[in-house]
Scaffold this active site. Structure first.
Site, PDB file in Angstrom:
ATOM      1  N   ALA A 188     -22.372   3.688-122.296  1.00  0.00           N
ATOM      2  CA  ALA A 188     -23.262   4.466-123.169  1.00  0.00           C
ATOM      3  C   ALA A 188     -23.067   4.040-124.624  1.00  0.00           C
ATOM      4  CB  ALA A 188     -23.013   5.956-123.008  1.00  0.00           C
ATOM      5  N   ASP A 189     -21.866   3.546-124.953  1.00  0.00           N
ATOM      6  CA  ASP A 189     -21.653   3.039-126.313  1.00  0.00           C
ATOM      7  C   ASP A 189     -22.609   1.870-126.592  1.00  0.00           C
ATOM      8  OD1 ASP A 189     -20.262   1.498-124.463  1.00  0.00           O
ATOM      9  OD2 ASP A 189     -18.411   1.373-125.634  1.00  0.00           O
ATOM     10  N   SER A 190     -22.719   0.978-125.601  1.00  0.00           N
ATOM     11  CA  SER A 190     -23.606  -0.171-125.789  1.00  0.00           C
ATOM     12  C   SER A 190     -25.062   0.248-125.977  1.00  0.00           C
ATOM     13  CB  SER A 190     -23.502  -1.121-124.602  1.00  0.00           C
ATOM     14  OG  SER A 190     -22.314  -1.867-124.726  1.00  0.00           O
ATOM     15  N   TRP A 193     -25.287   1.334-129.448  1.00  0.00           N
ATOM     16  CA  TRP A 193     -25.285   0.191-130.393  1.00  0.00           C
ATOM     17  C   TRP A 193     -26.686  -0.416-130.473  1.00  0.00           C
ATOM     18  CZ3 TRP A 193     -21.366   2.597-131.290  1.00  0.00           C
ATOM     19  CH2 TRP A 193     -20.058   2.378-130.874  1.00  0.00           C
TER      20      TRP A 193
END
Ligand code: UDP
Ligand code: MG
Length: 429
Positions: A188-190, A193
């Site tokens: 989910a971070d990607s 980003w």
């Protein structure tokens, strides 16, 4: 400039203390820390408590019902909530198995202070794999040395700081901050980003400003190597009892069906099974070969119906080993409705949950569709029979279903990762 640090926490009693100490030791003092705890056991909460004396630290405890754990990406859900509370001009993210170097905030704030046009900074990261005794087994550095227009799958959760003023722009464009759809558990971070990259590039800081630890219990690692839906018929063990997945439900099955020699329970992260509601016990588990007349006739149980094998040869043809065959009583057999005949020749009518091979690709027949299955999952789900070779006339008889691949592969496909230079490393949050 005030920095808002959002820490997500869930049952890491061996780590959380050093994470919080790394915040206390920051040389830059103007920060707030929002601890978003996801319902940890008391051993973790007790580690957190002493730090709450510092006015800069706030604990946001959560109660999560087990069935809701996989409904969203929990850390993304918690971050979205935290983002409505923050008061800093700068934001960064922290997990409960990562420590910041003591100059982490200072170095990043310096960049923002002297470069008003820079909106996002990221730094190099030390990644340390540890064994169950927390002894280091492998280390590598995730380098920050480029301006990144596509930071996804290149930069970790804990290596970024951005200006808060990007947040309303993201919310306006995407309708939320972090995407907490459960298919993004692994990255989910990607996804976030990608959203950030829509408005700005990531500016690199070469210093290794954080160290993240990967443990064998790491939920993400186990979870991302699983398919999103567990394969129908999978048997798992939970608190001494055995269960089988049947049509999105979990049914208890008697121990006798899970004999080491005959059928194996598959090791699945507990959280992966939580989305399946429990239902009544199955008298005979699905995908079991049974006989009630000492091997004169054989049946295959599918969807709680009995499918007769046209002959003993068909049992062999579909690669069932004699040790997989169970003797059951006639009464038990009578209770089950009759399903479609199983046969290899004349009308090809194969059993489900068997491996087949067509043009060198292995498929699993699932609810009468051929689903390509990744070799890693063939092993993980303990399929140990030989794939059955299909003839050209047989493959088109069934439709092709959704491939069965680990979640991380599905994601790479979805983001068409070939577009980005991923340096071949498997990212994890
Ligand atoms: N996390 C959470 N709720 C959960 C599982 C995990 O809030 O049910 C948080 C956890 O505290 C951590 C982040 O999600 O901050 C990533 O999880 P974890 O570090 O266990 O995954 P890993 O990357 O180590 O596989
Ligand atoms: Mg982690």
């Amino acid at each position: 400039m005030k920095v808002s640090v959002i820490l997500t926490s869930y049952n890491k009693p061996d780590f959380i203390d050093r994470v919080l100490k790394s915040m206390m030791e920051q040389t830059y003092p103007n920060w707030e820390l929002l601890i978003m705890d996801d319902g940890s056991e008391p051993d973790t909460i007790n580690q957190i408590k002493p730090f709450l004396d510092d006015k800069r630290i706030q604990l946001y405890p959560h109660l999560v019902h087990p069935v809701n754990r996989l409904v969203t990406v929990r850390y993304a859900t918690l971050i979205n909530e935290a983002l409505t509370h923050i008061t800093g001009e700068l934001v960064c993210y922290l997990t409960d198995d990562t420590v910041y170097r003591k100059d982490r905030l200072q170095k990043m704030v310096d960049v923002f202070q002297s470069n008003p046009h820079i909106d996002i900074v990221y730094s190099s990261q030390r990644v340390v794999h540890v064994d169950q005794h927390l002894i280091e087994t492998m280390t590598f550095i995730r380098e920050a040395d480029h301006l990144l227009e596509h930071a996804s799958f290149q930069v970790d959760h804990c290596s970024v700081m951005h200006r808060s003023r990007l947040l309303p722009l993201i919310h306006e464009k995407f309708g939320q901050y972090w995407d907490d759809d459960p298919k993004h558990w692994h990255h989910a971070d990607s996804v976030f980003w990608m959203r950030l990259n829509h408005f700005a590039t990531f500016f690199p800081l070469k210093d290794e400003l954080d160290t993240t630890y990967k443990t064998p219990q790491s939920f993400h690692h186990m979870f991302s190597s699983m398919p999103y839906d567990l394969i129908d018929g999978t048997v798992i063990q939970r608190e001494g009892a055995y269960y089988q997945i049947a049509h999105k439900y979990l049914h208890e099955i008697d121990k006798r069906w899970v004999d080491e020699k005959k059928r194996r329970a598959v090791r699945v992260p507990l959280l992966c099974t939580m989305k399946y509601e429990s239902k009544s016990m199955l008298k005979v588990p699905n995908y079991t070969v049974v006989t009630a007349d000492h091997g004169k006739t054989f049946y295959y149980i599918e969807d709680q119906q009995k499918r007769r094998f046209a002959s003993k040869r068909d049992v062999q043809y579909f690669q069932f080993h004699p040790k997989e065959i169970y003797a059951i009583s006639n009464e038990l057999l009578q209770v089950l409705d009759e399903g479609k005949l199983i046969q290899a020749s004349s009308a090809f009518s194969p059993p489900n949950r068997r491996l087949f091979k067509w043009k060198k690709i292995v498929y699993l027949l699932v609810h009468d569709t051929f689903c390509r299955i990744d070799p890693e999952l063939v092993k993980l789900f303990a399929f140990d029979h030989q794939p059955i070779k299909l003839y050209p006339s047989q493959f088109p008889l069934f439709q092709e279903g959704k491939p069965i691949v680990p979640l991380y592969m599905e994601s790479l496909d979805e983001f068409n990762m070939s577009l980005y230079q991923t340096s071949g490393r498997k990212h994890s949050s």
